[in-house]
Design a protein around this motif. Sequence first.
Motif, short mmCIF file in Angstrom:
data_model
loop_
_atom_site.label_atom_id
_atom_site.label_comp_id
_atom_site.label_asym_id
_atom_site.label_seq_id
_atom_site.Cartn_x
_atom_site.Cartn_y
_atom_site.Cartn_z
N VAL A 20 0.85 -1.20 0.00
CA VAL A 20 0.00 0.00 0.00
C VAL A 20 0.88 1.25 0.00
O VAL A 20 0.70 2.15 -0.79
CB VAL A 20 -0.92 0.03 1.25
CG1 VAL A 20 -1.51 1.41 1.44
CG2 VAL A 20 -2.02 -1.00 1.11
N GLN A 23 2.59 1.80 -3.45
CA GLN A 23 1.75 2.15 -4.59
C GLN A 23 1.10 3.54 -4.47
O GLN A 23 0.98 4.26 -5.44
CB GLN A 23 0.61 1.13 -4.75
CG GLN A 23 1.09 -0.21 -5.31
CD GLN A 23 0.13 -1.34 -4.95
OE1 GLN A 23 -1.02 -1.06 -4.60
NE2 GLN A 23 0.58 -2.56 -5.04
N SER A 24 0.68 3.86 -3.23
CA SER A 24 -0.14 5.07 -3.11
C SER A 24 0.67 6.31 -3.43
O SER A 24 1.83 6.39 -3.08
CB SER A 24 -0.65 5.20 -1.69
OG SER A 24 -1.08 3.96 -1.25
N GLU A 29 -4.70 9.36 -0.40
CA GLU A 29 -4.85 7.96 -0.82
C GLU A 29 -4.28 7.01 0.21
O GLU A 29 -4.87 5.99 0.54
CB GLU A 29 -4.14 7.73 -2.16
CG GLU A 29 -5.04 7.89 -3.36
CD GLU A 29 -4.22 7.86 -4.65
OE1 GLU A 29 -3.38 6.96 -4.80
OE2 GLU A 29 -4.43 8.75 -5.48
N LYS A 30 -3.08 7.38 0.72
CA LYS A 30 -2.46 6.55 1.76
C LYS A 30 -3.40 6.46 2.96
O LYS A 30 -3.58 5.39 3.54
CB LYS A 30 -1.14 7.18 2.22
CG LYS A 30 0.07 6.59 1.56
CD LYS A 30 1.33 7.21 2.12
CE LYS A 30 2.38 7.25 1.05
NZ LYS A 30 3.52 8.10 1.40
N GLN A 32 -6.59 6.73 3.12
CA GLN A 32 -7.76 5.86 2.87
C GLN A 32 -7.39 4.40 2.93
O GLN A 32 -8.10 3.59 3.53
CB GLN A 32 -8.36 6.18 1.50
CG GLN A 32 -9.13 7.50 1.49
CD GLN A 32 -9.30 8.05 0.08
OE1 GLN A 32 -9.18 7.32 -0.90
NE2 GLN A 32 -9.59 9.34 0.00
N GLU A 33 -6.25 4.06 2.33
CA GLU A 33 -5.90 2.63 2.30
C GLU A 33 -5.47 2.12 3.67
O GLU A 33 -5.81 1.02 4.06
CB GLU A 33 -4.83 2.39 1.23
CG GLU A 33 -5.46 2.50 -0.15
CD GLU A 33 -4.44 2.54 -1.26
OE1 GLU A 33 -3.90 1.47 -1.57
OE2 GLU A 33 -4.16 3.63 -1.78
N ARG A 35 -6.58 3.31 6.45
CA ARG A 35 -7.78 3.27 7.28
C ARG A 35 -8.50 1.94 7.14
O ARG A 35 -8.99 1.40 8.13
CB ARG A 35 -8.72 4.43 6.93
CG ARG A 35 -9.94 4.48 7.87
CD ARG A 35 -10.88 5.63 7.57
NE ARG A 35 -10.20 6.90 7.57
CZ ARG A 35 -9.99 7.64 6.47
NH1 ARG A 35 -10.45 7.24 5.29
NH2 ARG A 35 -9.35 8.77 6.54
N GLU A 36 -8.51 1.41 5.93
CA GLU A 36 -9.21 0.13 5.73
C GLU A 36 -8.67 -0.95 6.67
O GLU A 36 -9.42 -1.79 7.16
CB GLU A 36 -9.05 -0.35 4.28
CG GLU A 36 -10.08 0.27 3.36
CD GLU A 36 -9.82 -0.09 1.91
OE1 GLU A 36 -9.33 -1.20 1.65
OE2 GLU A 36 -10.12 0.76 1.05
N ASP A 209 -9.17 12.43 5.97
CA ASP A 209 -7.94 12.10 5.24
C ASP A 209 -6.83 13.11 5.50
O ASP A 209 -5.71 12.94 5.04
CB ASP A 209 -8.22 12.08 3.72
CG ASP A 209 -9.13 10.92 3.36
OD1 ASP A 209 -9.17 9.93 4.11
OD2 ASP A 209 -9.81 11.02 2.31
N SER A 221 1.66 3.13 9.58
CA SER A 221 1.94 2.01 8.70
C SER A 221 2.98 1.09 9.33
O SER A 221 2.82 -0.13 9.39
CB SER A 221 2.41 2.57 7.36
OG SER A 221 2.88 1.54 6.54
#
Length: 353
Positions: A20, A23-24, A29-30, A32-33, A35-36, A209, A221
């Motif tokens: 993640v 790629q982000s 975007e980071k 959001q990903e 957070r999942e 975000d 992370s």
Amino acid sequence: MKRFVVTLACAGLAVAISSVMAQSSSVAEKAQELREMAVNLFQPIPGSVTEVRGQAISQPQITLGKALYFDPRLSRSQTISCNSCHNLGTAGVDNASKSIGHNWQRGDRNSPTVLNAVFNAAQFWDGRAADLKEQAKGPLVNPVEMNSTEELVESTLRSIPGYADMFRQAFPSDPQPVTFDNAARAIEAFETTLITPNSKFDQFLQGSDTAMNAQELQGLSLFMEEGCITCHTGVNLGGQTFFPFGLINKPHPSILPTEDTGRAGVTKQAEDDYFFRVAPLRNIALTAPYFHSGQIWDLSEAVSVMSDAQLGQKLSPEDVGAITSFLGTLTGDQPKVEYPLLPPSSGSTPRPD
Ligand code: HEC
Ligand code: HEC
């Protein structure tokens, strides 16, 4: 509350998280990903707590508990209150290695914060009290803390006319409401108000975000990827389970003194040697010094100690810095507590000793 023997189970998750981060592109975007994944591991501090141990909390109980929390007459010397060691002006701690109690004696462990303690599954570094009511009785009668007795607390409270009324309103169905047990219940009720919602991390969990910056997100992370989440999860990022301190590498005896065996002192089982409750991490940036021994003053140093002791990893200074910034996002809105006016003593109130 269970004792866990550990196998690190996050390898798969770690791979997913690193990809993640690779790629982000944008911070949003980071966010959001990450957070999942984060919402499956952590929960925000709620706006309020309305019951404890299945019982509703009333406003008169909170008002009484607040007065008792600040009242030094609950100690034998009548100079030490709960607030002496859990100062609500300084995030519910005394920022000392070991607290000073009765007759300037020092206790054996660092004082943890009372903030958000209601969300812990057990109280104290070794989890020896099941809940805040049981916990509150400890310091009142502990010889190196407030050094009182159940009888002395009751006779003091019964000698103060203003308290009779406050206990009656707080516990209206009790024929003799002024008891040691009800004092502990009222303190517990007040402590349910000592919570810190709305941290940057909680705003992030709840969908913002932009609440956390790039370094803080990188720290989150790493916190997940490196395996801190084997132990530090849930609403308090800890406070729920017991693990050995020094799972992989034993910290220096100045940090993990050999004489304090933690959970084993409670259960009397050798297999619990050096197990401690996973420390809750809310408001951690405000509650130095760290660990039950209170010997580490710098949060980034505490992060390095943890990654070495619990994960067998030497992190780079950048990674330690990122995790430390992430931990800073766990500081929430501090409770605004107006200093209470305490009901005056009477001629029959026991004298300080
Ligand atoms: C002399 C200092 C001192 C005083 C006074 C004191 N405490 Fe503490 N408190 C401590 C220390 C030290 C610990 C940790 C002890 C341990 O884990 O063995 C602790 C632990 C706690 C905890 C557990 C928090 C957690 O995360 O495990 C709570 C809650 C708490 N105290 C509330 C209170 C209340 C309520 C009072 C007043 C009735 C009080 N304390 C009085 C020093 C003090
Ligand atoms: C195997 C379980 C485990 C893992 C993995 C773990 N911790 Fe801990 N953590 C604990 C325990 C247990 C304590 C309490 C230690 C003590 O008794 O002083 C603690 C304490 C802490 C403290 C000090 C809290 C305080 O109030 O003094 C911090 C900060 C911390 N951990 C951060 C981390 C970070 C960051 C990571 C990942 C690099 C991590 N931990 C990994 C179990 C763990």
